[in-house]
Design a protein around this motif. Structure first.
Motif, short mmCIF file in Angstrom:
data_model
loop_
_atom_site.label_atom_id
_atom_site.label_comp_id
_atom_site.label_asym_id
_atom_site.label_seq_id
_atom_site.Cartn_x
_atom_site.Cartn_y
_atom_site.Cartn_z
N TYR A 32 0.82 -1.20 0.00
CA TYR A 32 0.00 0.00 0.00
C TYR A 32 0.85 1.25 0.00
CZ TYR A 32 -4.52 -2.20 0.65
OH TYR A 32 -5.68 -2.90 0.45
N VAL A 33 0.24 2.31 -0.44
CA VAL A 33 0.81 3.64 -0.33
C VAL A 33 0.04 4.37 0.76
CG1 VAL A 33 1.14 5.85 -1.48
CG2 VAL A 33 1.48 3.72 -2.75
N THR A 35 -0.38 8.05 2.64
CA THR A 35 -0.09 9.47 2.42
C THR A 35 -0.74 10.31 3.51
OG1 THR A 35 0.10 9.16 0.03
CG2 THR A 35 -0.39 11.40 0.79
N SER A 50 4.18 11.16 1.44
CA SER A 50 3.70 9.83 1.09
C SER A 50 4.82 8.82 1.16
CB SER A 50 3.12 9.88 -0.33
OG SER A 50 2.58 8.64 -0.72
N ARG A 52 5.70 4.58 0.10
CA ARG A 52 5.33 3.28 -0.42
C ARG A 52 5.88 2.24 0.54
NH1 ARG A 52 6.35 2.28 -6.74
NH2 ARG A 52 6.20 0.18 -5.89
N SER A 53 5.02 1.42 1.05
CA SER A 53 5.44 0.46 2.05
C SER A 53 6.27 -0.67 1.45
CB SER A 53 4.23 -0.13 2.79
OG SER A 53 3.33 -0.70 1.86
N SER A 57 9.86 4.14 -0.92
CA SER A 57 9.94 5.43 -1.62
C SER A 57 9.11 6.47 -0.88
CB SER A 57 9.40 5.28 -3.04
OG SER A 57 10.18 4.37 -3.78
N THR A 58 9.64 7.67 -0.81
CA THR A 58 8.94 8.75 -0.11
C THR A 58 8.81 9.98 -1.01
OG1 THR A 58 11.01 9.54 0.85
CG2 THR A 58 9.72 8.00 2.17
N TYR A 59 7.77 10.75 -0.72
CA TYR A 59 7.51 11.99 -1.43
C TYR A 59 7.14 13.06 -0.40
CZ TYR A 59 6.97 8.78 -5.36
OH TYR A 59 7.16 7.81 -6.30
N ALA A 102 0.25 2.58 -6.47
CA ALA A 102 1.33 3.56 -6.32
C ALA A 102 1.20 4.56 -7.46
CB ALA A 102 2.68 2.87 -6.36
N TRP A 107 1.07 11.42 -6.26
CA TRP A 107 0.77 10.98 -4.90
C TRP A 107 -0.06 11.98 -4.12
CZ3 TRP A 107 2.18 14.01 -0.83
CH2 TRP A 107 3.13 15.01 -1.11
N TYR A 113 -7.24 8.22 -3.51
CA TYR A 113 -7.12 7.35 -2.34
C TYR A 113 -8.46 6.78 -1.92
CZ TYR A 113 -2.34 8.85 -2.11
OH TYR A 113 -1.03 9.07 -2.43
#
Length: 126
Positions: A32-33, A35, A50, A52-53, A57-59, A102, A107, A113
């Motif tokens: 899952y993502v 956010t 955000s 990504r599990s 990755s992060t935003y 993703a 994001w 969502y």
């Protein structure tokens, strides 16, 4: 049933820190993502950060870059948002949201969502 619970909000002075927590129930984080969004009255919901599990990755929104840090603990099904150097303009209700897709550079779009938590209020006094 999928549920998200956001917690950790409160009142803090300018320059202070808070850590928000998002707990997930009814699904596992693995694919899952998650956010964090925030919203103030009269404005649209804004994407904050955000993660990504699956690959970590992060935003980040430009407004919080180098002040906020998002992290996840997949074993506990939790995502955290460490907020440092808080400013009055960070005052908002913060929500966590999740989706199994993703979206990469999109994001920050709240309409993508499927699942939302109830929100936690962060107030930064000047």
């Amino acid at each position: 049933e999928v549920q998200l619970q956001a917690s950790g909000g409160g009142l803090v002075q300018t320059g202070g820190s808070l850590r928000l927590s998002c707990a997930a129930f009814g699904f596992t984080f693995d694919h899952y993502v998650i956010t964090w969004f925030r919203q103030v009255p009269g404005k649209e919901r804004e994407g904050v950060s955000s993660i990504r599990s699956d690959d970590g990755s992060t935003y980040y929104a430009d407004s919080v870059l180098r002040r906020f840090t998002i992290s996840s603990d997949n074993a506990k099904n939790r995502v955290y948002l460490q907020m440092n150097s808080l400013r009055p303009e960070d005052t908002a209700v913060y929500y966590c949201a999740a989706d199994s897709h993703a979206y990469g550079t999109s994001w920050y779009d709240p309409y993508l969502y499927a699942y939302w938590g109830q929100g936690t209020l962060v107030t930064v006094s000047s």
